[in-house]
Scaffold this active site. Structure first.
Site, short mmCIF file in Angstrom:
data_model
loop_
_atom_site.label_atom_id
_atom_site.label_comp_id
_atom_site.label_asym_id
_atom_site.label_seq_id
_atom_site.Cartn_x
_atom_site.Cartn_y
_atom_site.Cartn_z
N LYS A 1 0.67 -1.35 0.43
CA LYS A 1 -0.02 -0.10 0.03
C LYS A 1 0.94 1.34 0.33
CE LYS A 1 -4.99 0.73 0.12
NZ LYS A 1 -5.13 -0.08 -0.45
N ASP B 1 -7.32 4.37 -5.37
CA ASP B 1 -7.55 3.75 -3.48
C ASP B 1 -8.06 5.19 -3.23
OD1 ASP B 1 -7.76 1.46 -1.67
OD2 ASP B 1 -7.34 3.63 -0.50
P1 NDP Z 1 -12.75 7.27 -3.60
O1 NDP Z 1 -11.99 8.21 -3.65
O2 NDP Z 1 -13.22 7.07 -4.82
O3 NDP Z 1 -14.40 7.86 -2.67
C1 NDP Z 1 -14.33 7.33 -1.07
C2 NDP Z 1 -15.37 7.90 -0.70
O4 NDP Z 1 -15.63 7.47 0.44
C3 NDP Z 1 -15.63 9.52 -0.87
O5 NDP Z 1 -17.06 9.79 -1.30
C4 NDP Z 1 -15.56 9.78 0.77
O6 NDP Z 1 -16.12 11.43 0.90
C5 NDP Z 1 -15.76 8.97 1.41
N1 NDP Z 1 -15.09 9.09 2.57
C6 NDP Z 1 -13.27 8.97 2.53
N2 NDP Z 1 -13.13 9.35 3.70
C7 NDP Z 1 -13.79 9.26 4.12
C8 NDP Z 1 -14.20 9.70 6.16
N3 NDP Z 1 -13.12 10.06 7.04
N4 NDP Z 1 -15.01 9.79 5.94
C9 NDP Z 1 -16.23 9.33 5.96
N5 NDP Z 1 -16.57 9.51 4.48
C10 NDP Z 1 -15.12 9.29 3.64
O7 NDP Z 1 -12.17 5.52 -2.94
P2 NDP Z 1 -13.05 4.69 -3.31
O8 NDP Z 1 -13.93 4.48 -3.10
O9 NDP Z 1 -12.33 3.97 -4.38
O10 NDP Z 1 -12.29 3.63 -2.01
C11 NDP Z 1 -13.51 3.13 -0.99
C12 NDP Z 1 -12.77 2.52 -0.04
O11 NDP Z 1 -12.54 1.34 -0.13
C13 NDP Z 1 -11.21 3.13 0.59
O12 NDP Z 1 -11.90 1.96 2.12
C14 NDP Z 1 -10.72 2.04 -0.30
O13 NDP Z 1 -9.43 1.58 0.21
C15 NDP Z 1 -11.19 0.60 -0.19
N6 NDP Z 1 -11.46 0.08 -1.88
C16 NDP Z 1 -10.99 0.22 -3.45
C17 NDP Z 1 -10.14 -0.34 -4.13
C18 NDP Z 1 -10.76 0.43 -5.10
O14 NDP Z 1 -10.55 -0.56 -6.48
N7 NDP Z 1 -10.63 1.63 -5.81
C19 NDP Z 1 -10.23 -1.84 -3.45
C20 NDP Z 1 -10.90 -2.32 -2.28
C21 NDP Z 1 -11.18 -1.60 -1.05
P3 NDP Z 1 -15.20 12.50 0.88
O15 NDP Z 1 -15.46 12.86 -0.97
O16 NDP Z 1 -16.52 13.58 1.13
O17 NDP Z 1 -14.19 12.69 0.84
O1 2IT Z 2 -7.74 -2.11 -1.28
C1 2IT Z 2 -7.51 -2.23 -2.66
O2 2IT Z 2 -7.33 -3.36 -2.68
C2 2IT Z 2 -7.22 -1.86 -3.52
N1 2IT Z 2 -7.48 -0.68 -3.03
C3 2IT Z 2 -6.68 -1.76 -5.02
C4 2IT Z 2 -5.82 -1.89 -4.92
C5 2IT Z 2 -5.11 -3.06 -7.13
O3 2IT Z 2 -3.62 -3.68 -6.94
O4 2IT Z 2 -6.43 -2.50 -7.53
#
Ligand code: NDP
Ligand code: 2IT
Length: 450
Positions: A129, A169
């Protein structure tokens, strides 16, 4: 601490001493070690090989300065990191997070979780990460680009298609990956699959953008069908967040016949009794990069409430936390239970606090931990690496079918491991044990340097 084994207790005590104050990392390690009592009993060979002591220590932690110039010409400084957590089963692999809350504890917890998650996918990927304490909010396109370029100038010394392959992420999507890929290519004069989540024109995979959210729903679909002979059809769903994971979880849940009535961002949440109009969310979040409160101004009958935690008071059958770590606490879990929730599946990494998980399990809610149910994103990243190595690309349907198959396998492997180790139905234990065993076997076979 609820470990039976003296050995696990002593490993955890050492982790606490070595990582004092790193609350997220300690939380993630404790949650995993709590699953290992039956492993310690059944597999003395793995204890003998010191696997668990080694797994709680990242292989490498790189910290660097990221200086960049803002639109006013002022020099700005952020802190960047890459944590190469474990390489037993493949090159380091995991996302980059850009958010002011990023620190060593957060990235170590994410790298630790990623190691188990990547193992569960069945693909050859180690865990990593990275990120920076940079806040993309309010930054111009040019500032984002210059930050990503400066970040990559240092990061590029440590990554490579067979060494470490970052992706997106929180705060990092195809735009940021594009800037990072461009800079890597400029510096190294090579076009490889060094990053995933690239735009299609730069060698990205179809269905990567949709993968985490779709994968989450494929996992839930299999869990519901196998355990309860049920489906998404006619269910009411609440999804926290409105980023990449939340948007595509909404899309797939809706396609599968559910109605998503609430979504959020870090400021507040919207409730739309008729079912959220996802086209409006995509316009606000993906195109305008605006705030979710806009939705209530544009869609009559919907309501915006300030404060994101309130979303868990909305009555639903299925709750999908898809925002960030520790966004759902014990009190909110109890509210969901009181309102009749049947399924809680994590799309984010560690969104439920330990007391929330305890409440779900005590009330027989179908609960799946992020490392199992959100593995779809990194799975399609693995498929992107595969396509890049072949210099070929599969159709959306091909990738989607492979993703679905991977998610179904993850569910059954976790379910089977839980049963085999005496905790039938406990997917937290099942995912931890199944994810661990592959990494542990590889580490055992690879030996220790004397
Ligand atoms: P994005 O940046 O696209 O979206 C994040 C979302 O979560 C936004 O709506 C944001 O709101 C909200 N958010 C972030 N921080 C906070 C907080 N402290 N309190 C409340 N809301 C919050 O990120 P992703 O959708 O990619 O990621 C979301 C989650 O999924 C994370 O935990 C990430 O690690 C996990 N994840 C992501 C993957 C991926 O492929 N992208 C894969 C697997 C897991 P705001 O805009 O107001 O900040
Ligand atoms: O938390 C996760 O699994 C991710 N943010 C995706 C990582 C990746 O290498 O696609």
């Amino acid at each position: 601490m609820s470990f039976q084994s003296q050995y696990l207790r002593s490993v955890y005590q050492t982790v606490c001493q070595r990582n004092a104050g790193e609350s997220e990392f300690l939380q993630a390690v404790e949650e995993v070690l709590e699953s290992f009592d039956p492993v310690v009993e059944k597999r003395p060979d793995l204890v003998e090989a010191g696997i668990i002591e080694r797994l709680v220590e990242p292989e490498r932690l790189i910290q660097f300065r990221v200086s960049w110039v803002d639109d006013k010409g002022k020099v700005r400084v952020n802190r960047g990191w890459r944590i190469q957590y474990n390489s037993a089963i493949g090159p380091y692999k995991g996302g980059i997070r850009l958010h002011p809350s990023v620190n060593v504890s957060v990235l170590k917890f994410l790298g630790f979780e990623q190691t188990f998650k990547n193992s569960l996918t069945g693909l050859p990927m180690g865990g990593a990460k990275g990120g920076a304490d940079f806040d993309p909010k309010g930054k111009s396109e040019g500032e984002i680009m210059r930050f990503c370029q400066s970040f990559t100038t240092e990061l590029s010394k440590h990554i490579g298609a067979d060494t470490d392959v970052p992706a997106g992420d929180i705060g990092v999507g195809a735009r940021e990956i594009g800037y990072m890929f461009g800079q890597y290519k400029r510096l190294n004069n090579e076009f490889t699959g060094v990053l995933t989540g690239k735009s299609l024109q730069s060698g990205g995979s179809l269905a990567r953008k949709e993968a985490t959210g779709y994968g989450l729903c494929y996992f839930v679909q299999e869990m519901l069908s196998y355990i309860k002979k049920d489906s998404f059809e006619g269910k009411t769903v609440v999804i926290s967040g409105s980023g990449n994971v939340a948007i595509y979880a909404n899309e797939k849940a809706t396609q599968l016949g559910a109605k998503v009535v609430a979504m959020s961002d870090s400021n507040g949440y919207i409730y739309d009794e008729k079912g959220i109009d996802l086209a409006v969310i995509k316009q606000i979040k993906e195109v305008e990069r605006g705030r979710i409160k806009e939705y209530a101004k544009r869609v009559p009958g919907s309501v915006y409430t300030e404060g994101c935690g309130g979303i868990w008071s909305v009555k639903c059958d299925i709750a999908l936390p898809c925002a960030t770590q520790n966004e759902l606490n014990g009190e909110q879990a109890q509210q969901l239970v009181n309102n009749g929730v049947a399924v809680v599946a994590e799309g984010a990494n560690m969104p439920s606090t330990p007391d929330a998980v305890e409440i779900f399990q005590a009330n027989n809610i179908l609960f799946s931990p992020g490392k199992a149910s959100n593995a779809g994103g990194v799975s399609v990243s693995g498929l992107e690496m595969c396509q890049n190595s072949m210099r070929y690309s599969w159709s959306f349907e091909d990738v989607d079918a492979k993703l679905k198959n991977i998610m179904i396998n993850i569910f059954h492997n976790a379910y089977r491991a839980a049963e085999e180790y005496g905790h039938k139905g406990n997917l937290v234990m099942g995912a931890n044990i199944a994810g661990f065993l592959k990494v542990a076997e590889a580490m055992k076979w690879q030996g220790v340097a004397y």
